[in-house]
Scaffold this active site. Structure first.
Site, PDB file in Angstrom:
ATOM      1  N   HIS A 124       0.875  -1.177   0.000  1.00 37.87           N
ATOM      2  CA  HIS A 124       0.000   0.000   0.000  1.00 37.87           C
ATOM      3  C   HIS A 124       0.913   1.227   0.000  1.00 37.87           C
ATOM      4  O   HIS A 124       2.023   1.174   0.550  1.00 37.87           O
ATOM      5  CB  HIS A 124      -0.851  -0.047   1.271  1.00 37.87           C
ATOM      6  CG  HIS A 124      -1.923   0.988   1.354  1.00 37.87           C
ATOM      7  ND1 HIS A 124      -1.669   2.294   1.717  1.00 37.87           N
ATOM      8  CD2 HIS A 124      -3.252   0.914   1.151  1.00 37.87           C
ATOM      9  CE1 HIS A 124      -2.806   2.965   1.729  1.00 37.87           C
ATOM     10  NE2 HIS A 124      -3.784   2.162   1.378  1.00 37.87           N
ATOM     11  N   ASP A 201       2.987  -4.628   7.806  1.00 40.40           N
ATOM     12  CA  ASP A 201       1.762  -3.848   7.675  1.00 40.40           C
ATOM     13  C   ASP A 201       0.615  -4.841   7.863  1.00 40.40           C
ATOM     14  O   ASP A 201       0.343  -5.654   6.980  1.00 40.40           O
ATOM     15  CB  ASP A 201       1.729  -3.192   6.292  1.00 40.40           C
ATOM     16  CG  ASP A 201       0.404  -2.495   6.012  1.00 40.40           C
ATOM     17  OD1 ASP A 201      -0.501  -2.578   6.859  1.00 40.40           O
ATOM     18  OD2 ASP A 201       0.284  -1.876   4.937  1.00 40.40           O
ATOM     19  N   GLN A 204      -4.599  -5.235   6.699  1.00 43.57           N
ATOM     20  CA  GLN A 204      -5.609  -6.141   6.124  1.00 43.57           C
ATOM     21  C   GLN A 204      -5.573  -7.520   6.784  1.00 43.57           C
ATOM     22  O   GLN A 204      -6.319  -8.406   6.372  1.00 43.57           O
ATOM     23  CB  GLN A 204      -5.389  -6.303   4.619  1.00 43.57           C
ATOM     24  CG  GLN A 204      -5.628  -5.048   3.824  1.00 43.57           C
ATOM     25  CD  GLN A 204      -7.088  -4.584   3.833  1.00 43.57           C
ATOM     26  OE1 GLN A 204      -8.003  -5.355   4.146  1.00 43.57           O
ATOM     27  NE2 GLN A 204      -7.312  -3.330   3.519  1.00 43.57           N
ATOM     28  N   LYS A 227     -10.626  -1.004  10.183  1.00 43.45           N
ATOM     29  CA  LYS A 227     -10.800  -2.145   9.274  1.00 43.45           C
ATOM     30  C   LYS A 227     -11.108  -3.412  10.067  1.00 43.45           C
ATOM     31  O   LYS A 227     -11.175  -4.511   9.500  1.00 43.45           O
ATOM     32  CB  LYS A 227      -9.542  -2.348   8.435  1.00 43.45           C
ATOM     33  CG  LYS A 227      -9.280  -1.209   7.448  1.00 43.45           C
ATOM     34  CD  LYS A 227      -8.006  -1.456   6.674  1.00 43.45           C
ATOM     35  CE  LYS A 227      -7.491  -0.221   5.978  1.00 43.45           C
ATOM     36  NZ  LYS A 227      -8.259   0.154   4.788  1.00 43.45           N
ATOM     37  N   CYS A 365      -4.744   2.470  -3.753  1.00 43.78           N
ATOM     38  CA  CYS A 365      -3.479   2.952  -3.152  1.00 43.78           C
ATOM     39  C   CYS A 365      -2.354   1.947  -3.340  1.00 43.78           C
ATOM     40  O   CYS A 365      -1.489   1.792  -2.465  1.00 43.78           O
ATOM     41  CB  CYS A 365      -3.642   3.288  -1.674  1.00 43.78           C
ATOM     42  SG  CYS A 365      -4.850   4.549  -1.372  1.00 43.78           S
TER      43      CYS A 365
END
Ligand code: PMP
Length: 407
Positions: A124, A201, A204, A227, A365
């Site tokens: 991202h 990261d 997600q 999220k 993104c």
């Protein structure tokens, strides 16, 4: 069993019970943000109705109550990702804020001209641009781990990519565009063999799989609350104590100091050294409520149910002639990105929106991924615990209709 549990959960999300353009809302934009269960909304309301107050500095009752709740939220996050210490959990505004924090603070402390940073081609922008700032400011070099046609990282190339100049490897655990679940444990092992720390990261990943930062052994883990059924405006930067202690602060201001004089300022202990200014207390409480909500369902149950939805969606959508799914990794989270031959993704998005189906279109993104495939963007449907197969049928019908209208 799983099915029954999930159907019951739908009632916890009042927002889903509405019509869009006269049709029932089919919300499939969960990778952008999930809806919030009533318990999270109630927690926010209760905070502002009963204990709203600034924390840490107050001697009065409300301030102490708010401080206790904020620190209880930190402990809930610690438990959720199995960090060793609560003070390794730093509250931020979200994953973007967390990664900017690590890049800026790690960069100020450890990076010099010629040093290398390794990211992947499926990051991202939030895990690319903060590192590019360092390349510009400090003369560092960004190196990129590619992925194959299925959307799986070429991890056999990682060992070679890491040189004595590499200072950090920063990769996503789950791709928000392709759905790929990356073999992060193996990536961390390769990096650690060369003494290089790893940032993951997790934006997600946290809502789809059990995260254990001690088992992963990553140095940094970043994610957003919104999220994973929590409010917007709250996120987490986990860092291993030994690294956080060595790193210079990110932002300066209240709370992050021990003592300020014009001659010299000394910094507070962890985690406060990285939490300048007034934090979002109510949102942190909302994050705790969301964690407890997910735990009450069971992360494994969520993962199994979403896998069922993903398999069904891929099967149905791929039966549409001319439809191509981007991201065919062996391990995937509940995200399907696709295009139909000769049709722009935003045209599909706009038409199916009018049929009540909410998806995201564009580059998500992740422009380097789109460049790799030579496309302007994709249509992305992403699933959460409250979705069901009927909604996937609705998606299929809507996409089918859009195709017929556009071709
Ligand atoms: N990383 C990934 C993989 C994401 O999907 C996102 C959100 N699209 C982010 C980082 C940034 O998260 P936020 O906008 O909540 O800061």
């Amino acid at each position: 069993m799983i099915k029954r549990m999930m159907t019951m959960n739908r009632g916890d999300f009042k927002i889903l019970d509405q019509k869009i353009y006269g049709r029932p809302l089919v919300y499939l934009d969960n990778a952008a943000t999930t809806q919030k269960p009533q318990v999270v909304i109630d927690t926010l309301k209760a905070y502002y109705e009963t204990i709203n107050s600034n924390i840490h500095r107050g001697v009065h009752y409300l301030s102490q109550r708010a401080t206790d709740e904020f620190e209880a939220a930190r402990e809930a996050v610690r438990r959720f990702i199995n960090a060793r210490h609560a003070y390794e959990i730093v509250f931020t505004r979200g994953a973007t804020d967390s990664m900017n924090l690590v890049a800026a603070s790690f960069g100020r402390t450890f990076l010099h001209e010629g040093d290398e940073i390794v990211v992947s081609k499926m990051e991202h922008h939030a895990n690319i641009v903060p590192w590019q700032f360092l390349c510009e400011d400090r003369g560092c070099v960004l190196k990129v781990l590619p992925f194959n046609e299925k959307g799986e990282l070429c991890i056999e190339q990682l060992d070679q990519l890491i040189t004595p100049k590499t200072k950090i490897v920063a990769v996503t655990q789950v791709s928000n565009s392709l759905g790929t679940v990356n073999p992060v444990k193996a990536i961390i092992e390769i990096a650690h063999k060369k003494g290089v720390p790893v940032l993951l990261d997790g934006a997600q990943a946290v809502s789809h799989c059990k995260v254990d930062v001690q088992a992963l052994d990553c140095e940094f883990y970043c994610f957003s609350g919104h999220k994973m059924y929590a409010p917007m405006g709250i996120g987490v930067m986990y860092g291993k104590e030994e690294w956080l202690n060595k790193m210079k602060p990110y932002q300066g201001g209240g709370e992050m100091i021990k003592q300020v004089t014009f001659a010299k300022t000394t910094y507070n202990d962890l985690p406060f050294k990285f939490e300048a200014g007034t934090p979002s207390v109510g949102d942190a409480m909302g994050l705790k409520a969301a964690i407890e909500y997910m735990e009450s369902i069971g992360i494994e149950n969520i993962a199994a149910y979403e896998k069922e939805l993903l398999d069904y969606a891929e099967k149905r959508l791929s039966s549409i002639e001319g439809l191509r799914i981007y991201g065919q990794a062996a391990q995937k989270a509940a995200i399907v990105s696709f295009n139909i031959d000769k049709i722009h993704p935003s045209d599909i998005g706009a038409i199916i929106d009018k049929l009540g189906v909410a998806v995201r279109t564009g580059h998500h993104c992740t422009q380097p991924i789109m460049d790799h495939f030579g496309i302007p963007g994709t249509v992305r449907a992403s699933f959460a615990i409250y979705n069901d197969k009927k909604e996937i049928d609705d998606l299929y019908e809507a996409v089918y209709r859009a195709k017929n209208m556009l071709l």
